[in-house]
Design an enzyme around this catalytic site. Structure first.
Site, PDB file in Angstrom:
ATOM      1  N   TYR A  94     -26.233 -15.329  27.850  1.00 27.89           N
ATOM      2  CA  TYR A  94     -26.805 -16.414  28.649  1.00 27.89           C
ATOM      3  C   TYR A  94     -25.760 -17.049  29.564  1.00 27.89           C
ATOM      4  O   TYR A  94     -26.091 -17.538  30.644  1.00 27.89           O
ATOM      5  CB  TYR A  94     -27.432 -17.469  27.735  1.00 27.89           C
ATOM      6  CG  TYR A  94     -28.775 -17.049  27.185  1.00 27.89           C
ATOM      7  CD1 TYR A  94     -29.932 -17.186  27.941  1.00 27.89           C
ATOM      8  CD2 TYR A  94     -28.893 -16.497  25.906  1.00 27.89           C
ATOM      9  CE1 TYR A  94     -31.164 -16.804  27.449  1.00 27.89           C
ATOM     10  CE2 TYR A  94     -30.120 -16.106  25.400  1.00 27.89           C
ATOM     11  CZ  TYR A  94     -31.253 -16.255  26.181  1.00 27.89           C
ATOM     12  OH  TYR A  94     -32.468 -15.857  25.693  1.00 27.89           O
ATOM     13  N   GLU A 136     -34.138 -17.472  19.402  1.00 26.80           N
ATOM     14  CA  GLU A 136     -33.702 -16.123  19.036  1.00 26.80           C
ATOM     15  C   GLU A 136     -32.834 -16.137  17.778  1.00 26.80           C
ATOM     16  O   GLU A 136     -32.886 -15.197  16.971  1.00 26.80           O
ATOM     17  CB  GLU A 136     -32.978 -15.478  20.211  1.00 26.80           C
ATOM     18  CG  GLU A 136     -33.945 -15.105  21.337  1.00 26.80           C
ATOM     19  CD  GLU A 136     -33.287 -14.981  22.699  1.00 26.80           C
ATOM     20  OE1 GLU A 136     -32.056 -14.790  22.758  1.00 26.80           O
ATOM     21  OE2 GLU A 136     -34.009 -15.100  23.708  1.00 26.80           O
TER      22      GLU A 136
END
Length: 402
Positions: A94, A136
């Site tokens: 990310y 996640e």
């Protein structure tokens, strides 16, 4: 985020609607240039056909439109998170994506990307990244707590390779450590990762598990692409067909996916599939039959002809001798030998079925190409079926759900 920052994000919605794919196309090119190692993580076929760029553009737009309450996007976030888990996406990814996305906004929008807008999008992206990576993390934790569970990539051996039709072949995958395989919910998929010499890359692809949970192996049933110029999207499938044989070892990620069978009620179930889209539905149907479920079950499937019709015999067995399911099969081409009861010529057409087949109390599971899903989803809604009773699986990047 401050109120002013949220207003700035919402003010970019018209720009995203008009130039979203241009932005995401620029983003991916930029990211792969500076971080080429990520080509081993992303499906390069979906880069070539622009489906990944479109899906990301739609996701960014949806987030901007709902920046006041991103919680309403949780169903889509869960679907994306499930896919990320199957690809072994981690929090550090990310950081890379955020750097290139913000740079792309600046480079594509030019002077329109004021420092205030860039600051707002940096805060917004970090918020989204935190939501996604947090979700996640929960998915990974849940996965490793299962018996036989794992995260990341694990070696599996191909113990059986079975031809199901002229186009579809099944692969029975067993863990090389001879341990149990993690349980899964019928309808879920696994990712398979192979090295592709033509691309000099590792490439992952998702394949629905096409059998009910059994604790010993996963079965995937893969369609071979027979066109002359196979795009990268078909390279993995064809390599499985042509080069992967019994005793070979391949890398597999743990089961994932939010398109799953609901077993918490006694409502009838109707499965509607096109081509290889039947694979997750076969898993659902087999699980219902093996568990002794008394739910009324209807199987509606379409394909080109009997030669490409995989799992034809087992469906006939369940419909005939077992009388567990009512079937309706559509072939584009029918020869005299193939003619039988409840066999229709042409594409799947729900209007050709008796009205009682499509019960208003049933739950519907649809899988096939995007246009196939859209057609039958709209048809069912038009018949008064509640949207929450219609479930569908879109192979590839998530666009219909968004």
């Amino acid at each position: 985020m401050t109120t002013d920052q949220k207003n700035l994000i919402k003010a970019t919605v018209p720009v995203l609607k008009e130039n979203g794919v241009l932005l995401t196309d620029h983003f991916y090119k930029r990211m792969f240039k500076h971080n080429p190692e990520l080509k081993n993580v992303f499906n390069m076929g979906n880069q070539q056909n622009k489906r990944q760029q479109t899906a990301l553009a739609m996701a960014i737009l949806a987030y901007a439109e709902h920046i006041e309450n991103p919680a309403v996007l949780m169903p889509a976030i869960d679907g994306i998170g499930q896919k990320h888990m199957s690809l072994d996406i981690r929090p550090e990814h990310y950081l890379i994506v955020g750097k290139h996305l913000l740079a792309s906004i600046s480079e594509v929008l030019g002077e329109a990307a004021t420092p205030q807008i860039l600051d707002a999008w940096e805060v917004a992206y970090n918020q989204l990244a935190q939501i996604m990576s947090g979700h996640e993390h929960k998915l990974y934790s849940k996965q490793v707590q299962k018996q036989g569970g794992w995260s990341g990539w694990k070696p599996f051996i191909v113990k059986e390779k079975i031809v199901e039709s002229s186009e579809i072949t099944s692969f029975h995958l067993y863990p090389t450590d001879n341990g149990p395989v993690a349980d899964f919910i019928p309808g879920q998929y696994i990712s398979v990762r192979l090295f592709i010499p033509e691309l000099n890359l590792l490439q992952p692809r998702q394949y629905s598990i096409s059998s009910a949970p059994n604790g010993e192996y996963y079965r995937i049933s893969v369609k071979k692409e027979v066109s002359v110029n196979v795009n990268p999207d078909g390279i993995i499938s064809n390599r499985l067909h042509d080069f992967v044989n019994t005793s070979d070892i391949i890398e597999v990620s743990a089961p994932a996916g939010s398109f799953t069978l609901n077993t918490e009620n006694d409502h009838p179930v109707v499965f509607i599939s096109g081509g290889v889209g039947q694979t997750p539905l076969i898993s659902m149907l087999e699980n219902l039959i093996k568990s002794g479920s008394k739910k009324p079950k209807t199987w509606i499937h379409g394909c080109r002809d009997k030669n490409v019709h995989a799992f034809k015999d087992v469906i006939e067995y369940w419909a005939g001798e077992k009388q567990e399911v009512k079937k309706h099969i559509f072939y584009n081409q029918i020869d005299e030998q193939a003619r039988s009861e409840n066999l229709y010529k042409g594409w799947v057409d729900l209007n050709l079925l008796d009205p009682e087949v499509l019960s208003p109390d049933a739950e519907y599971y649809i899988c096939g190409p995007g246009a196939f899903i859209t057609k039958h989803y709209k048809e069912l809604v038009g018949r008064g079926i509640k949207k929450e009773a219609i479930h569908f699986e879109e192979f590839g990047p998530q666009t219909l759900q968004l």
